[in-house]
Every structure is written in C-alpha cells, then in structure tokens.
Write an enzyme that holds these catalytic residues in place. Structure first.
Site, PDB file in Angstrom:
ATOM      1  N   GLY A 125       2.617   0.729  -8.884  1.00 16.46           N
ATOM      2  CA  GLY A 125       1.213   1.052  -8.680  1.00 16.46           C
ATOM      3  C   GLY A 125       0.904   1.548  -7.293  1.00 16.46           C
ATOM      4  N   SER A 132       3.303   4.361  -0.872  1.00 13.25           N
ATOM      5  CA  SER A 132       3.551   5.812  -0.800  1.00 13.25           C
ATOM      6  C   SER A 132       2.553   6.607  -1.617  1.00 13.25           C
ATOM      7  CB  SER A 132       4.977   6.158  -1.209  1.00 13.25           C
ATOM      8  OG  SER A 132       5.325   5.428  -2.331  1.00 13.25           O
ATOM      9  N   ARG A 159      12.067  -5.355   0.567  1.00  9.36           N
ATOM     10  CA  ARG A 159      13.072  -4.599  -0.190  1.00  9.36           C
ATOM     11  C   ARG A 159      14.412  -4.453   0.519  1.00  9.36           C
ATOM     12  NH1 ARG A 159      10.005   0.331  -3.042  1.00  9.36           N
ATOM     13  NH2 ARG A 159       8.853  -1.189  -4.253  1.00  9.36           N
ATOM     14  N   HIS A 177      15.922   5.266  -3.198  1.00  8.86           N
ATOM     15  CA  HIS A 177      14.609   5.298  -3.848  1.00  8.86           C
ATOM     16  C   HIS A 177      13.582   6.121  -3.085  1.00  8.86           C
ATOM     17  CE1 HIS A 177      11.367   3.738  -6.298  1.00  8.86           C
ATOM     18  NE2 HIS A 177      10.753   3.202  -5.260  1.00  8.86           N
ATOM     19  N   ALA A 195       0.538  14.352  -4.193  1.00  5.79           N
ATOM     20  CA  ALA A 195       0.087  14.955  -2.932  1.00  5.79           C
ATOM     21  C   ALA A 195      -0.373  16.388  -3.172  1.00  5.79           C
ATOM     22  CB  ALA A 195       1.218  14.914  -1.901  1.00  5.79           C
ATOM     23  N   HIS A 203      16.032   0.857  -3.587  1.00 11.55           N
ATOM     24  CA  HIS A 203      15.290  -0.094  -4.426  1.00 11.55           C
ATOM     25  C   HIS A 203      16.290  -1.089  -4.979  1.00 11.55           C
ATOM     26  CE1 HIS A 203      12.627  -1.808  -7.377  1.00 11.55           C
ATOM     27  NE2 HIS A 203      11.633  -1.062  -6.936  1.00 11.55           N
ATOM     28  N   GLU A 261       3.654  -7.241  -5.169  1.00 12.96           N
ATOM     29  CA  GLU A 261       5.014  -6.745  -4.906  1.00 12.96           C
ATOM     30  C   GLU A 261       5.496  -7.296  -3.572  1.00 12.96           C
ATOM     31  OE1 GLU A 261       5.123  -2.607  -7.434  1.00 12.96           O
ATOM     32  OE2 GLU A 261       4.444  -2.475  -5.390  1.00 12.96           O
ATOM     33  N   THR A 287       6.212  11.230  -8.604  1.00  9.76           N
ATOM     34  CA  THR A 287       4.931  10.607  -8.985  1.00  9.76           C
ATOM     35  C   THR A 287       4.944  10.181 -10.449  1.00  9.76           C
ATOM     36  OG1 THR A 287       3.764  11.999  -7.391  1.00  9.76           O
ATOM     37  CG2 THR A 287       2.442  11.043  -9.174  1.00  9.76           C
ATOM     38  N   ARG A 293       9.310   1.047   4.183  1.00  8.75           N
ATOM     39  CA  ARG A 293       8.009   1.210   3.522  1.00  8.75           C
ATOM     40  C   ARG A 293       7.625  -0.040   2.744  1.00  8.75           C
ATOM     41  NH1 ARG A 293       6.491   3.033  -1.879  1.00  8.75           N
ATOM     42  NH2 ARG A 293       8.712   3.007  -2.328  1.00  8.75           N
ATOM     43  N   GLU A 315       5.621  12.257   0.286  1.00  8.98           N
ATOM     44  CA  GLU A 315       6.923  11.697   0.688  1.00  8.98           C
ATOM     45  C   GLU A 315       7.691  12.606   1.645  1.00  8.98           C
ATOM     46  OE1 GLU A 315       9.033   9.929  -2.579  1.00  8.98           O
ATOM     47  OE2 GLU A 315      10.896   9.748  -1.416  1.00  8.98           O
TER      48      GLU A 315
HETATM   49  P1  FAD Z   1       6.540  14.157  -5.851  1.00  8.97           P
HETATM   50  O1  FAD Z   1       5.684  13.400  -6.758  1.00  8.97           O
HETATM   51  O2  FAD Z   1       7.990  13.833  -5.878  1.00  8.97           O
HETATM   52  O3  FAD Z   1       6.363  15.697  -6.184  1.00  8.97           O
HETATM   53  C1  FAD Z   1       7.191  16.656  -5.587  1.00  8.97           C
HETATM   54  C2  FAD Z   1       6.931  17.990  -6.256  1.00  8.97           C
HETATM   55  O4  FAD Z   1       7.539  19.030  -5.506  1.00  8.97           O
HETATM   56  C3  FAD Z   1       7.485  18.115  -7.654  1.00  8.97           C
HETATM   57  O5  FAD Z   1       6.537  18.780  -8.444  1.00  8.97           O
HETATM   58  C4  FAD Z   1       8.714  18.998  -7.471  1.00  8.97           C
HETATM   59  O6  FAD Z   1       9.083  19.750  -8.602  1.00  8.97           O
HETATM   60  C5  FAD Z   1       8.233  19.894  -6.367  1.00  8.97           C
HETATM   61  N1  FAD Z   1       9.280  20.563  -5.597  1.00  8.97           N
HETATM   62  C6  FAD Z   1      10.277  20.004  -4.873  1.00  8.97           C
HETATM   63  N2  FAD Z   1      11.012  20.959  -4.288  1.00  8.97           N
HETATM   64  C7  FAD Z   1      10.468  22.138  -4.630  1.00  8.97           C
HETATM   65  C8  FAD Z   1      10.782  23.492  -4.354  1.00  8.97           C
HETATM   66  N3  FAD Z   1      11.829  23.863  -3.602  1.00  8.97           N
HETATM   67  N4  FAD Z   1       9.991  24.463  -4.887  1.00  8.97           N
HETATM   68  C9  FAD Z   1       8.947  24.159  -5.687  1.00  8.97           C
HETATM   69  N5  FAD Z   1       8.611  22.881  -5.986  1.00  8.97           N
HETATM   70  C10 FAD Z   1       9.365  21.896  -5.460  1.00  8.97           C
HETATM   71  N6  FAD Z   1       5.408   4.670  -4.929  1.00  8.97           N
HETATM   72  C11 FAD Z   1       4.348   3.857  -4.978  1.00  8.97           C
HETATM   73  O7  FAD Z   1       3.494   3.891  -4.084  1.00  8.97           O
HETATM   74  N7  FAD Z   1       4.177   3.000  -6.015  1.00  8.97           N
HETATM   75  C12 FAD Z   1       5.072   2.925  -7.043  1.00  8.97           C
HETATM   76  O8  FAD Z   1       4.881   2.162  -7.974  1.00  8.97           O
HETATM   77  C13 FAD Z   1       6.211   3.761  -7.006  1.00  8.97           C
HETATM   78  N8  FAD Z   1       7.135   3.703  -7.977  1.00  8.97           N
HETATM   79  C14 FAD Z   1       8.165   4.602  -7.972  1.00  8.97           C
HETATM   80  C15 FAD Z   1       9.068   4.615  -9.029  1.00  8.97           C
HETATM   81  C16 FAD Z   1      10.072   5.555  -9.070  1.00  8.97           C
HETATM   82  C17 FAD Z   1      11.052   5.570 -10.223  1.00  8.97           C
HETATM   83  C18 FAD Z   1      10.190   6.509  -8.035  1.00  8.97           C
HETATM   84  C19 FAD Z   1      11.268   7.545  -8.070  1.00  8.97           C
HETATM   85  C20 FAD Z   1       9.318   6.477  -6.964  1.00  8.97           C
HETATM   86  C21 FAD Z   1       8.294   5.542  -6.921  1.00  8.97           C
HETATM   87  N9  FAD Z   1       7.388   5.504  -5.875  1.00  8.97           N
HETATM   88  C22 FAD Z   1       6.325   4.652  -5.926  1.00  8.97           C
HETATM   89  C23 FAD Z   1       7.416   6.523  -4.828  1.00  8.97           C
HETATM   90  C24 FAD Z   1       6.355   7.586  -5.169  1.00  8.97           C
HETATM   91  O9  FAD Z   1       6.369   7.824  -6.555  1.00  8.97           O
HETATM   92  C25 FAD Z   1       6.592   8.882  -4.444  1.00  8.97           C
HETATM   93  O10 FAD Z   1       6.814   8.647  -3.091  1.00  8.97           O
HETATM   94  C26 FAD Z   1       5.379   9.795  -4.583  1.00  8.97           C
HETATM   95  O11 FAD Z   1       5.065   9.961  -5.936  1.00  8.97           O
HETATM   96  C27 FAD Z   1       5.664  11.126  -3.930  1.00  8.97           C
HETATM   97  O12 FAD Z   1       4.626  12.010  -4.260  1.00  8.97           O
HETATM   98  P2  FAD Z   1       4.702  13.481  -3.726  1.00  8.97           P
HETATM   99  O13 FAD Z   1       3.520  14.178  -4.284  1.00  8.97           O
HETATM  100  O14 FAD Z   1       4.899  13.458  -2.271  1.00  8.97           O
HETATM  101  O15 FAD Z   1       6.057  14.072  -4.352  1.00  8.97           O
HETATM  102  C1  SIN Z   2       8.283  -0.364  -8.123  1.00 12.45           C
HETATM  103  O1  SIN Z   2       7.539  -0.323  -9.084  1.00 12.45           O
HETATM  104  O2  SIN Z   2       9.091  -1.252  -7.902  1.00 12.45           O
HETATM  105  C2  SIN Z   2       8.249   0.771  -7.152  1.00 12.45           C
HETATM  106  C3  SIN Z   2       7.186   0.527  -6.178  1.00 12.45           C
HETATM  107  C4  SIN Z   2       7.348   1.403  -4.996  1.00 12.45           C
HETATM  108  O3  SIN Z   2       8.363   2.078  -4.837  1.00 12.45           O
HETATM  109  O4  SIN Z   2       6.426   1.404  -4.174  1.00 12.45           O
END
Ligand code: FAD
Ligand code: SIN
Length: 546
Positions: free
Chosen positions: A51, A392, A291, A352, A18, A245, A122, A45, A387, A376
C-alpha cells in the site's frame, strides 16, 4: 522513410504512478505525450501490494511518520524533503480517492456500520498507516489513473515505445547552457526510431530490479532512466542502496512473485527450514524488523543451514481472515500448490527497490534544465540508506504533483524541432546478436547477485568491477553498428546501472542501511549525511584507462 519530429509541451517517459499523476496534472496546460516501453499498465506500480503510507488516523502524526522514515534511512535522509513529502501526502491521497481510487475500508467498532480506511502495518512503522486495496493496491491505483488519463484528450499514450536517449542541447553541439529538449525512442512495432521534442521532459521510468538475478520487479525495470540521465550528464547518487525484499515466493515456476510485508504486519512469522523462529535473535521487532535486517538475517540463515529458502508462516491466523485480507497472495500461492492458510510459504529475499537514482530536488528538477525525474528513478533524499515500506508510492505521488506545479510556474522556452537531427541508425544485422545479448544479460544479473548482493566484501566488489568493465566494452562494440532492439537497449542500460551500483558501493567504506560490507562492519560517522554522487563528466574509475 524519415519520420517527422513529434513536438509536445510535455514528454513523460513511463506510465506508472509518477508518470500518470504528472501527466494528469500537466494536461490542464498543454499537450502531453506519455512514452511507455510495453503495455501502458506494465510498471512496478501495477504490482505494488502492501500500500501507500500516509498519515490519516487520529492516533498517528506527521512527526511520527517523519521519525520512522528518518530512522529507517540510517542517517542519510534529507529531513526537509521527508517532512515535505509526509505533509503533502494526505491531500494528494484525497485527490486519488476523488479520481476513483478505492482503498479498503473497515467498519468502525460500535458505530452501527460506519466505515473508515483500513490501515495496514509494515516493518519500521510505529503506527498502522498503510492505505491499501486488499493486496493489490498498485493494480487499483494504476487502473484508476489510466481511466482518468483516458478522459483527457490532451494526453496521448505511445505504448511499445522504448526511449533510447535524451536529446540535450549539449549533445547537439549548441552553445550556451545545457538543456533537455526531447528524446529518441524505439517504436518497437514499426522497428524505427522516432524523435519527440518538448521543453519539459519527465523521466518516470521506475527502478532497476532486473540488474539482479532474483527480483520482485517486472521486466520493464532495467534502470533505463538512470542510465539515460547519466549519459546526458546528470548526477546520480546512492546507487549502492538497493533494497532487497525479504519475502519473494520461492517456487521453480514462480517468477518474481512478492509476498507482501503486510502479511508479516498481520502477524506472519519467519521460520527456518526446520520450522524454528529465528528473527528474535536479530531484532526486538522480530519478523517485522526493518527490511535490511530481515533480508540479511534470512540470507545468513540460508547460508548457515545450506537451504535455498526459509518459511513464512501465517497458518495460525483464521483462514477466512487470510483469504479476505490477502486474496491475490492466497490465490496465486494456491496456483502453485501452496494453501497458505494451512501450509508455510517458502520465501527468499530478492532485489526490490532502488533507493538512489537521478539527483533531484523534491519537485523533480534535475541539474539539467528542462529535465525532471520523479518516482523510483529519482533520488530526492527521502529514503536515505534504506526506504521505509510503502513510502515509494507516496514519494512518486507527491513529487509528480510538485513537479507539475514547478513546470506550471516556470515555463521553458519552446524547442525548435528543426534543430534536432534524426537518429542515425546502424544498418547491420548481427547474426550473433541474440545469443550475445542474452548471454551478457544473464552474466550481469548473476554477477550482481553473487558479488554485489545483500552482503558485500571489497574483494567481491573488485571482481564485479573487473567483469563489468569487460562486458561494457563488448556491449559498446556492437551497440552502435547494428539496428537497435529493445533487448539491446536494455542490456546497455543494465550494464551502466550495474557499473553505477558497483562504483557507489566501492565509494562507501562503511556499512550503513542497505549497504552491508563485511570489510567495514560498522557505520562510520564521517560518512553520515554523505551521498555517493557520480557524474559522467567525472570519469568513472571503472572506465579510467580505456
Ligand atoms: P514504475 O511504476 O515502475 O513505472 C515505470 C514506467 O516507465 C513503466 O511504465 C515502464 O514501462 C516505463 N519505462 C521504463 N523504461 C522506459 C523506457 N526506456 N522507455 C519508455 N518507458 C520506459 N511501493 C510502495 O510504496 N508500496 C508497496 O506496497 C509496494 N509494493 C511493491 C511490490 C512490488 C512487487 C514491487 C516490484 C514494488 C513495490 N513497491 C511498493 C515499489 C513501488 O511499486 C515503485 O517504487 C513505484 O511503483 C514506482 O513508480 P514509478 O512511477 O516511479 O515507476
Ligand atoms: C510489500 O507489500 O511488502 C511491499 C511494500 C513496499 O515495497 O513498500
């Protein structure tokens, strides 16, 4: 020595999908600072496996993706938001590909070597529609986005900068409508608090998995964005909907390693400790049921048998297929001594994903002018009560794009940096601090797991509430007097997020989607389409009388 205020056009907090997508787009119009808590790639992320869901095949349609999302969301999704995100998805996926992201492809049958996107499946999806890069989709996306940001001189990334709090005109005591004008951030290597200002502040801080003892999330996921926005007076909604999860690797040495739902999408089957299939008793889609249902069924099975895990079995698939489709899962499990082509994988459910969050429009606008929340951390209305898998990354991508567009079309007045006072640092060092912080941290995570987990009851929620009130008091006591540390900041945020989850869970007298309460086994029609919204100006019942 006092550190000068650092003014930017855009402040982005977080370097996951994001934050990076927003920064790339905004950098065409101004200077962007990205503040990130640890190394720039460390984010949820980076660990995404399965995916990103988007309609890209002729057999699929927007209507079907919308319908699957609404179905998973159990009556709480906002349909116009769902439609917008689903429909904007494919064009933004194309932009990601143009930026250098390489999704897995497969040969089109009988086409003499022509290729098409390899679409995964999925739970809850009626079609194959998950674009992926083998089983390391998030890592590939993160790398592609970071490589693109490195080419933009207008973007500056500040690693190891942990944002402490948002600066709003209300907090500064100014008259007129409230507005976000910057942040205070702990510059960890320099052990000092820096001030950053901008007319546009974007929270892209991800989720709060670390509030639970067992989670698939990395350590950065301590709910900082939700806690900061809440303290600044923004509304937070639907925090009771924490997605567990079903399949996190169960191994004494493995910390938070996910076994992707895509493994079940390719035919893996859940089995009891004795090797029997059990999901047929719970849902017609068996191991690929939504899920929430799978996680609850596993939880029930573990309680029934007294076992501490169940098994996921993909041994019936050809070894070559499994190793090629899931190379990271194969390799990681092998490092723990499990050959998944020959042995069943021990798995447990784990926290998760945070479906609720800071209340926003689809373009990331919060109620506080100048403050956006995307990814998120935000509650747009896409996910409702549960979800749909792989929605996401899609939401983060689309909402970052829409937020960047909104900021381009609505310029905010500049910030007068001279108005912002420097952070008032407490000076004391507390010899007890480390042990207190780690004790409280563990206590919160365990109590959330035991009392506010997959299956809830009124009594357990009440117990959790009592304990979190005590913990909050203790945390507040030592928070202000001492030099702040990252652990302390995260603990304060975890406690706030725990309080919000408990509050929202207690406010919903029904079972719906991910919120399952044994005292109300059914969904209540009166609560369909009702969000549980909380704002600091409405005093939390947990804090009443203090
Ligand atoms: P994030 O990618 O979590 O990034 C948050 C950022 O904020 C990080 O850089 C962190 O360091 C920073 N941050 C946090 N607090 C602070 C602070 N106080 N000060 C400065 N920086 C801060 N979703 C899918 O759609 N498909 C998938 O296959 C999938 N697989 C997943 C597998 C796993 C293991 C996990 C944990 C999640 C998965 N998800 C998946 C969910 C998805 O990855 C996340 O919802 C998404 O990546 C969130 O993106 P984001 O940019 O909002 O936050
Ligand atoms: C997974 O790969 O099972 C995670 C997918 C998701 O959280 O959307």
């Amino acid at each position: 020595m006092e550190n000068p205020v650092q003014p930017y056009d855009y402040l982005v907090i977080g370097s996951g999908i994001a934050g990076l997508v927003f920064a790339l787009k905004a950098s065409a119009r101004g200077r962007v600072a990205i503040l990130t808590k640890k190394h720039r790639a460390e984010s949820n992320t980076n660990y995404a496996q399965g995916g990103i869901a988007a309609v890209t095949s002729k057999e699929d349609s927007f209507e079907m993706h919308v319908s699957d999302t609404l179905q998973a969301g159990a009556g709480l999704c906002k349909e116009p938001v769902v439609r917008r995100i689903v429909e904007e998805g494919p064009a933004l996926i194309r932009e990601l590909i143009d930026l250098g992201m390489r999704f897995s492809e497969r040969e089109i049958p009988l086409s003499y070597g022509r290729k098409e996107l390899d679409l995964g499946r999925e739970g809850g999806h009626s079609k194959r529609r998950i674009l992926h890069a083998k089983d390391v989709t998030g890592r590939e996306i993160e790398q592609a986005l970071l490589a693109a940001t490195a080419q933009r001189p207008n973007i500056q990334i500040f690693e190891n900068h942990c944002t402490i709090d948002l600066i709003t005109t209300q907090k500064l005591g100014e008259d007129g409508p409230n507005r976000c004008v910057g942040v205070y951030a702990l510059n960890v290597p320099a052990a000092r608090v820096d001030t950053f200002t901008a007319p546009c502040v974007v929270l892209a801080t991800g989720g709060c998995g670390k509030v639970y003892l067992y989670t698939t999330n990395p350590d950065i996921a301590s709910g900082d964005g939700v806690a900061m926005a809440y303290r600044a007076g923004a509304s937070v909604a639907n925090m009771e909907f924490i997605q567990f999860h079903p399949t996190c690797l169960f191994h004494p040495r493995a910390k938070s390693f996910l076994i992707s739902e895509a493994v079940r999408g390719e035919g893996a089957v859940l089995r009891t400790i004795d090797g029997a299939e059990f999901m047929d008793r719970h849902h017609p889609l068996k191991s690929l049921a939504p899920r929430d249902i799978v996680a609850r069924a596993i939880d029930g099975e573990m309680k029934r048998s007294g076992s501490d895990h169940v098994f996921l079995d993909i041994t019936h698939k050809p070894a070559r297929f499994t190793m090629d489709r899931f190379p990271n899962i194969y390799k990681t499990c092998l490092e723990y001594g499990i050959d998944i082509t020959k042995e069943m994988i021990p798995v447990v459910p784990a926290a998760h994903y945070q479906c609720g969050g800071v209340v926003t429009q689809v373009d990331g606008q919060t109620e506080i002018p100048g403050l956006y929340a995307i990814g998120e951390v935000a509650c747009t209305g896409l996910h409702g009560a549960n979800r749909l898998a792989s929605n996401s990354l899609l939401e983060a991508l689309v909402c970052a794009h829409l937020a960047a567009r909104h900021t381009a079309e609505h310029s905010a007045p500049p910030v007068d940096a001279r108005r912002i006072p420097a952070w008032q640092q407490g000076q004391a060092h507390n010899p007890d601090e480390l042990v207190v912080v780690s004790h409280n941290w563990d206590e919160i995570r365990r109590l959330m797991w035991d009392y506010v987990g997959i299956v809830r009851t009124n009594k357990r929620l009440q117990r959790a509430k009592k304990r979190i009130v005590n913990l909050q008091e203790e945390i507040q006591e030592y928070y202000w007097d001492f030099l702040v540390t990252r652990d302390q900041l995260e603990l304060r945020n975890l406690a706030t997020v725990a309080e919000l989850i408990i509050h929202c869970a207690q406010s919903r007298p029904e079972s719906r989607g991910l919120h399952y309460n044994l005292d109300y086994l059914e969904a209540d029609e009166a609560w369909a389409q009702k969000d549980t919204v909380i704002r600091k100006s409405t005093p939390s019942p947990l804090l009443q009388g203090r």
